[in-house]
Design an enzyme around this catalytic site. Structure first.
Site, mmCIF file in Angstrom:
data_model
loop_
_atom_site.group_PDB
_atom_site.id
_atom_site.type_symbol
_atom_site.label_atom_id
_atom_site.label_comp_id
_atom_site.label_asym_id
_atom_site.label_seq_id
_atom_site.Cartn_x
_atom_site.Cartn_y
_atom_site.Cartn_z
ATOM 1 N N CYS A 92 0.888 -1.156 0.000
ATOM 2 C CA CYS A 92 0.000 0.000 0.000
ATOM 3 C C CYS A 92 0.924 1.203 0.000
ATOM 4 O O CYS A 92 1.552 1.497 1.016
ATOM 5 C CB CYS A 92 -0.924 0.036 1.217
ATOM 6 S SG CYS A 92 -1.903 1.545 1.219
ATOM 7 N N CYS A 95 -0.457 4.102 2.524
ATOM 8 C CA CYS A 95 -0.468 3.927 3.984
ATOM 9 C C CYS A 95 -0.213 2.460 4.315
ATOM 10 O O CYS A 95 0.920 2.011 4.188
ATOM 11 C CB CYS A 95 -1.763 4.443 4.595
ATOM 12 S SG CYS A 95 -3.256 4.074 3.666
ATOM 13 N N SER A 96 -1.239 1.710 4.709
ATOM 14 C CA SER A 96 -0.984 0.329 5.121
ATOM 15 C C SER A 96 -2.207 -0.538 4.898
ATOM 16 O O SER A 96 -2.454 -1.459 5.664
ATOM 17 C CB SER A 96 -0.587 0.313 6.597
ATOM 18 O OG SER A 96 -1.618 0.923 7.361
ATOM 19 N N CYS A 97 -2.973 -0.270 3.843
ATOM 20 C CA CYS A 97 -4.183 -1.051 3.580
ATOM 21 C C CYS A 97 -3.808 -2.524 3.387
ATOM 22 O O CYS A 97 -2.817 -2.841 2.740
ATOM 23 C CB CYS A 97 -4.915 -0.500 2.354
ATOM 24 S SG CYS A 97 -5.433 1.207 2.616
#
Ligand code: FE
Length: 184
Positions: A92, A95-97
Site C-alpha cells: 500500500c 499507507c498500510s491497507c
C-alpha cells in the site's frame, strides 16, 4: 509515530468520536483471533478445490465469505495467483491497507516508508532482501492496495505436497507468502 497515534487517539476520545474500550476490542480481535491462518485456509482450499479456486479468482470477496471471512478492511478482496512465470507482490504505497479478515494486522515493515516506496520502484531488489530470488523470465506484478481494494496472493503450491490434505497444506502457507514477499 507512537506519540502521534496517542495524541490522535486522545483527541478522538476527548471529542467523543471513539470509545477507548472499542479500540482495545478491535485490536485484540485482530491481534488474537484473526490472523494469517485465515488466509492460509483460503489458499489451501484453492489448491485442493478447483471450483473454489475459480470462484476465488472471479470474486474473492464472496469466495472468502463462504469460509466466514468477512468484515472491516475486507469488503473488497482481490486474489492474485502466482505461477511459474508470474509473481505477485502487494503493497500500500499510501499507507498500510491490508486484508485484515484474512491476514490480521499488517507487519511493521509493511507500513514502513522504505517498503512502500521501494516495492514499486524496485520490486526485484526488495524481493531479494526478503530472500526471494526470481529468474529474469518471471514477471513481477505489484498491486497497490487502497481503502477499497485489498489483495491476497495465492502462492504456488510447494512441490512434494500431493499427499497432504487441506488442513496440512494450510500449515505450509505463510503470511509473507500471501503478501508476496516469500515463496513457500
Ligand atoms: Fe493504505
Amino acid at each position: 509515530m507512537h506519540l502521534r497515534v496517542k495524541a490522535l487517539e486522545s483527541v478522538l476520545v476527548e471529542k467523543g468520536f471513539v470509545d477507548p474500550a472499542a479500540l482495545d476490542a478491535v485490536i485484540e480481535l485482530y491481534a488474537e483471533k484473526v490472523g494469517p491462518k485465515n488466509g492460509a485456509q483460503v489458499v489451501a482450499r484453492a489448491w485442493t478445490d478447483p471450483a473454489f479456486r475459480a470462484r476465488l479468482l472471479e470474486d474473492a470477496t464472496s469466495a472468502v465469505a463462504e469460509l466466514g471471512f468477512t468484515g472491516s478492511q475486507g469488503e473488497h478482496v482481490v486474489a492474485v495467483e502466482n505461477t511459474e512465470t508470474l509473481h505477485n507482490l502487494v503493497v500500500c504505497t499510501l499507507c498500510s491497507c491490508y486484508p485484515w479478515p484474512l491476514l490480521g494486522l499488517p507487519p511493521v515493515w509493511y507500513k514502513s516508508n522504505a517498503y512502500r516506496s521501494r516495492a514499486v520502484i524496485d520490486p526485484r531488489g526488495v524481493l531479494k532482501e526478503f530472500g526471494v530470488e526470481l529468474g529474469e523470465q518471471t514477471e513481477i506484478r505489484v498491486w497497490d492496495s487502497t481503502a477499497e481494494v485489498r489483495y491476497l496472493v495465492i502462492p504456488q503450491r510447494p512441490a512434494g505436497t500431493q499427499a497432504l490434505d487441506e488442513a496440512q497444506l494450510a500449515t505450509r502457507v505463510t503470511r509473507n507468502g500471501m503478501i508476496g514477499t516469500a515463496l513457500l
